[in-house]
Design a protein around this motif. Sequence first.
Motif, PDB file in Angstrom:
ATOM      1  N   MET A 243      61.990  84.026  44.922  1.00  0.00           N
ATOM      2  CA  MET A 243      61.194  82.864  44.577  1.00  0.00           C
ATOM      3  C   MET A 243      62.038  81.618  44.793  1.00  0.00           C
ATOM      4  N   LYS A 244      61.493  80.706  45.572  1.00  0.00           N
ATOM      5  CA  LYS A 244      62.178  79.437  45.797  1.00  0.00           C
ATOM      6  C   LYS A 244      61.723  78.425  44.748  1.00  0.00           C
ATOM      7  N   VAL A 245      62.703  77.759  44.146  1.00  0.00           N
ATOM      8  CA  VAL A 245      62.431  76.721  43.155  1.00  0.00           C
ATOM      9  C   VAL A 245      62.834  75.383  43.753  1.00  0.00           C
ATOM     10  N   SER A 246      61.880  74.473  43.858  1.00  0.00           N
ATOM     11  CA  SER A 246      62.154  73.120  44.333  1.00  0.00           C
ATOM     12  C   SER A 246      62.446  72.232  43.132  1.00  0.00           C
ATOM     13  N   ILE A 247      63.550  71.496  43.216  1.00  0.00           N
ATOM     14  CA  ILE A 247      63.919  70.529  42.185  1.00  0.00           C
ATOM     15  C   ILE A 247      63.939  69.167  42.846  1.00  0.00           C
ATOM     16  N   VAL A 248      63.181  68.237  42.302  1.00  0.00           N
ATOM     17  CA  VAL A 248      63.107  66.888  42.844  1.00  0.00           C
ATOM     18  C   VAL A 248      63.847  65.946  41.894  1.00  0.00           C
ATOM     19  N   THR A 249      64.766  65.179  42.453  1.00  0.00           N
ATOM     20  CA  THR A 249      65.473  64.157  41.682  1.00  0.00           C
ATOM     21  C   THR A 249      65.164  62.805  42.300  1.00  0.00           C
ATOM     22  N   VAL A 250      64.539  61.943  41.511  1.00  0.00           N
ATOM     23  CA  VAL A 250      64.213  60.585  41.935  1.00  0.00           C
ATOM     24  C   VAL A 250      65.372  59.679  41.526  1.00  0.00           C
ATOM     25  N   THR A 251      65.845  58.871  42.480  1.00  0.00           N
ATOM     26  CA  THR A 251      66.988  58.005  42.201  1.00  0.00           C
ATOM     27  C   THR A 251      66.703  56.567  42.607  1.00  0.00           C
ATOM     28  N   PHE A 252      67.390  55.664  41.931  1.00  0.00           N
ATOM     29  CA  PHE A 252      67.456  54.260  42.329  1.00  0.00           C
ATOM     30  C   PHE A 252      68.654  53.647  41.621  1.00  0.00           C
ATOM     31  N   ASN A 253      69.673  53.335  42.391  1.00  0.00           N
ATOM     32  CA  ASN A 253      70.923  52.784  41.844  1.00  0.00           C
ATOM     33  C   ASN A 253      71.417  53.630  40.668  1.00  0.00           C
ATOM     34  N   SER A 254      71.583  54.903  40.934  1.00  0.00           N
ATOM     35  CA  SER A 254      71.950  55.887  39.910  1.00  0.00           C
ATOM     36  C   SER A 254      73.401  56.345  40.012  1.00  0.00           C
ATOM     37  N   ALA A 255      74.258  55.557  40.633  1.00  0.00           N
ATOM     38  CA  ALA A 255      75.637  55.971  40.886  1.00  0.00           C
ATOM     39  C   ALA A 255      76.386  56.353  39.610  1.00  0.00           C
ATOM     40  N   ASN A 256      76.068  55.728  38.498  1.00  0.00           N
ATOM     41  CA  ASN A 256      76.791  56.005  37.258  1.00  0.00           C
ATOM     42  C   ASN A 256      76.482  57.378  36.666  1.00  0.00           C
ATOM     43  N   THR A 257      75.363  57.976  37.027  1.00  0.00           N
ATOM     44  CA  THR A 257      74.944  59.235  36.395  1.00  0.00           C
ATOM     45  C   THR A 257      74.650  60.370  37.368  1.00  0.00           C
ATOM     46  N   ILE A 258      74.444  60.071  38.635  1.00  0.00           N
ATOM     47  CA  ILE A 258      73.932  61.066  39.576  1.00  0.00           C
ATOM     48  C   ILE A 258      74.877  62.247  39.795  1.00  0.00           C
ATOM     49  N   ARG A 259      76.175  62.035  39.731  1.00  0.00           N
ATOM     50  CA  ARG A 259      77.122  63.127  39.998  1.00  0.00           C
ATOM     51  C   ARG A 259      76.912  64.288  39.015  1.00  0.00           C
ATOM     52  N   THR A 260      76.754  63.988  37.739  1.00  0.00           N
ATOM     53  CA  THR A 260      76.534  65.034  36.739  1.00  0.00           C
ATOM     54  C   THR A 260      75.241  65.786  37.026  1.00  0.00           C
ATOM     55  N   THR A 261      74.209  65.062  37.410  1.00  0.00           N
ATOM     56  CA  THR A 261      72.928  65.682  37.752  1.00  0.00           C
ATOM     57  C   THR A 261      73.093  66.637  38.924  1.00  0.00           C
ATOM     58  N   LEU A 262      73.750  66.187  39.979  1.00  0.00           N
ATOM     59  CA  LEU A 262      73.914  66.999  41.188  1.00  0.00           C
ATOM     60  C   LEU A 262      74.806  68.207  40.933  1.00  0.00           C
ATOM     61  N   GLU A 263      75.861  68.034  40.163  1.00  0.00           N
ATOM     62  CA  GLU A 263      76.728  69.164  39.811  1.00  0.00           C
ATOM     63  C   GLU A 263      75.949  70.209  39.017  1.00  0.00           C
ATOM     64  N   SER A 264      75.083  69.738  38.146  1.00  0.00           N
ATOM     65  CA  SER A 264      74.274  70.627  37.328  1.00  0.00           C
ATOM     66  C   SER A 264      73.384  71.525  38.186  1.00  0.00           C
ATOM     67  N   VAL A 265      72.806  70.970  39.234  1.00  0.00           N
ATOM     68  CA  VAL A 265      71.965  71.764  40.137  1.00  0.00           C
ATOM     69  C   VAL A 265      72.841  72.666  41.000  1.00  0.00           C
ATOM     70  N   ALA A 266      73.922  72.130  41.535  1.00  0.00           N
ATOM     71  CA  ALA A 266      74.816  72.919  42.401  1.00  0.00           C
ATOM     72  C   ALA A 266      75.376  74.138  41.674  1.00  0.00           C
ATOM     73  N   ASN A 267      75.547  74.053  40.371  1.00  0.00           N
ATOM     74  CA  ASN A 267      76.135  75.145  39.593  1.00  0.00           C
ATOM     75  C   ASN A 267      75.130  76.178  39.103  1.00  0.00           C
ATOM     76  N   GLN A 268      73.861  75.995  39.387  1.00  0.00           N
ATOM     77  CA  GLN A 268      72.861  76.965  38.948  1.00  0.00           C
ATOM     78  C   GLN A 268      73.087  78.314  39.627  1.00  0.00           C
ATOM     79  N   SER A 269      72.900  79.382  38.883  1.00  0.00           N
ATOM     80  CA  SER A 269      73.156  80.727  39.401  1.00  0.00           C
ATOM     81  C   SER A 269      72.035  81.249  40.297  1.00  0.00           C
ATOM     82  N   TRP A 270      70.840  80.719  40.161  1.00  0.00           N
ATOM     83  CA  TRP A 270      69.711  81.180  40.988  1.00  0.00           C
ATOM     84  C   TRP A 270      69.990  80.827  42.440  1.00  0.00           C
ATOM     85  N   GLY A 271      69.793  81.753  43.352  1.00  0.00           N
ATOM     86  CA  GLY A 271      70.203  81.581  44.739  1.00  0.00           C
ATOM     87  C   GLY A 271      69.260  80.808  45.633  1.00  0.00           C
ATOM     88  N   ASP A 272      68.000  80.681  45.265  1.00  0.00           N
ATOM     89  CA  ASP A 272      67.026  80.059  46.167  1.00  0.00           C
ATOM     90  C   ASP A 272      66.479  78.774  45.546  1.00  0.00           C
TER      91      ASP A 272
END
Length: 192
Positions: free
Chosen positions: A1-30
Amino acid sequence: MKVSIVTVTFNSANTIRTTLESVANQSWGDIEHIIIDGGSSDCTLSIAREFKHISKIICEKDKGIYDAMNKGIHNATGDVIGFLNSDDWFANDLVIDEIARNFIAKNIDAVYGDLEFVKNEHDNNPKRIWISKNYKDNLFSKGWVPPHPTFYAKLNLYKKYGEFDAKLKFASDFDIMCRFMEKEKIKTKYMP
């Protein structure tokens, strides 16, 4: 099962790294992670481009957050879709795994859970905890709503019942969950 995660951004440099790391570290493969950026003038996009797991980055002006979320829906190809705001992150690395396994094991259209409000990713003392509950008919009319950042639904629901109403500047997330759950009676599961 593929799970799509949508992240909406606008001048989010102060917080976006934590958000992206959180998704990158998920154990689900798809996982398909889509970034919809409203034309940031800070380094949001350069930070996003550092992450190899991101499937697609779209950068263009939009008419607000719900218009941007609709662009995410239009670009998603997963079986299930959820929205992770650019200053949010998952509580642990198994969140998407648990979401996907519930969709696979149960005959459901959407899941939702609880939400903790914290100051930043280093804050271990939630300022507020939004504890949801199992849905029953007419709860929306009593002011109940599940926390939208925890709401993951089958992508085909958005195609069948409609997407976010971009004219509702502050309540389109409430509106869409109310339409899906209260009006269309989709099958949901609460995941505490």
